[in-house]
Design an enzyme around this catalytic site. Structure first.
Site, PDB file in Angstrom:
ATOM      1  N   TYR A 152       0.831  -1.205   0.000  1.00 52.65           N
ATOM      2  CA  TYR A 152       0.000   0.000   0.000  1.00 52.65           C
ATOM      3  C   TYR A 152       0.867   1.257   0.000  1.00 52.65           C
ATOM      4  O   TYR A 152       0.647   2.180  -0.791  1.00 52.65           O
ATOM      5  CB  TYR A 152      -0.916  -0.006   1.224  1.00 52.65           C
ATOM      6  CG  TYR A 152      -1.803   1.211   1.328  1.00 52.65           C
ATOM      7  CD1 TYR A 152      -2.934   1.334   0.536  1.00 52.65           C
ATOM      8  CD2 TYR A 152      -1.508   2.233   2.234  1.00 52.65           C
ATOM      9  CE1 TYR A 152      -3.751   2.450   0.628  1.00 52.65           C
ATOM     10  CE2 TYR A 152      -2.318   3.349   2.331  1.00 52.65           C
ATOM     11  CZ  TYR A 152      -3.440   3.453   1.534  1.00 52.65           C
ATOM     12  OH  TYR A 152      -4.241   4.559   1.615  1.00 52.65           O
ATOM     13  N   SER A 153       1.847   1.291   0.869  1.00 52.69           N
ATOM     14  CA  SER A 153       2.720   2.458   0.954  1.00 52.69           C
ATOM     15  C   SER A 153       3.430   2.701  -0.376  1.00 52.69           C
ATOM     16  O   SER A 153       3.523   3.841  -0.851  1.00 52.69           O
ATOM     17  CB  SER A 153       3.741   2.268   2.082  1.00 52.69           C
ATOM     18  OG  SER A 153       4.441   3.459   2.350  1.00 52.69           O
TER      19      SER A 153
END
Length: 241
Positions: A152-153
């Site tokens: 996600y990051s």
């Protein structure tokens, strides 16, 4: 308050969460908003509540042909497009070695590829008109390497780069490009958070409401055309990363 009077916006992932709050804020400011989502039932329910300036458009951004139809669908329903809020996204947390490979594909396709495709689709229309606003929902995870959400990051770091490059490509055409990067927001995405992290965030007041992100989006959209708000990071005051 009619700062967006006469404007037409499209918001992806508009049936809930930040997308819905952004839609409500723009309608309250006078805009007509095309709500883009794949959940037809939720769109009908939301648009029925919001009234005539809320226009449903069913699109599955993970299906290439459907994704590519965004501009045509907006123009057919509203005749023009002044604002794109590319908001739709999903979340994966936890150790990479325990993450399903199909889930990785789905998240990157929605968080990265679909955003790039949507901007690619609408940019020529805005260039021809010599004006427009594009706002991407990113995340504080796009500014800090969050160790419990590597996929996600990474997807949100990609959006940070994309926004900054596209701002430079499109500014000469009168188009503003920026991103809003919230910390943890009370939304469906949090269902995938590690239980311990979510418990601590709730106990410490480390969460914000979607409407608070929407207020930042509206601020970005209502600046004078000579001003671009490229990045807004909005955090719960008690949040520590």
């Amino acid at each position: 308050m009619n700062e967006l009077q006469g404007k037409v916006a499209a918001v992806t992932g508009a049936a809930s969460g930040i997308g819905l709050a952004s839609t409500e804020a723009m309608i309250n400011a006078g805009a007509t908003v095309v709500l883009v989502d794949r959940d037809a039932e939720a769109l009908d329910r939301v648009c029925g509540r919001l009234g005539d300036r809320a226009v449903p458009l069913i699109i599955d951004l993970l299906k290439p042909e459907s994704c590519a139809s965004l501009l045509d669908g907006v123009l057919a329903k509203a005749g023009r497009l002044d604002i794109l809020h590319a908001n739709a996204g999903t979340y994966i947390g936890g150790d990479l070695t325990e993450t399903n490979l199909d889930a990785i594909d789905r998240m990157l396709n929605l968080n990265v590829n679909a955003v790039m495709k949507n901007v690619h689709t609408v940019a020529p229309h805005m260039i021809e008109r010599g004006s427009g606003d594009i706002i991407v929902t990113s995340s504080v995870a796009g500014h800090f390497p969050v160790p419990w959400e590597p996929v996600y990051s990474a997807s949100k770091w990609a959006m940070t780069c994309f926004v900054q490059t596209m701002r430079r490509q499109l500014l000469k055409h009168g188009i503003r490009v920026g991103s809003v990067s919230p910390g943890p927001v009370i939304s469906a995405l949090l269902k995938d958070w590690p239980e311990e992290n979510l418990r601590k965030a709730k106990e410490s007041g480390g969460l914000i409401e979607p409407k608070e992100v929407a207020e930042a989006v509206l601020f970005m959209l209502t600046r004078p055309r000579t001003v671009t708000i490229r990045d807004v990071v909005i955090l719960p005051s008690a949040f520590d990363i």
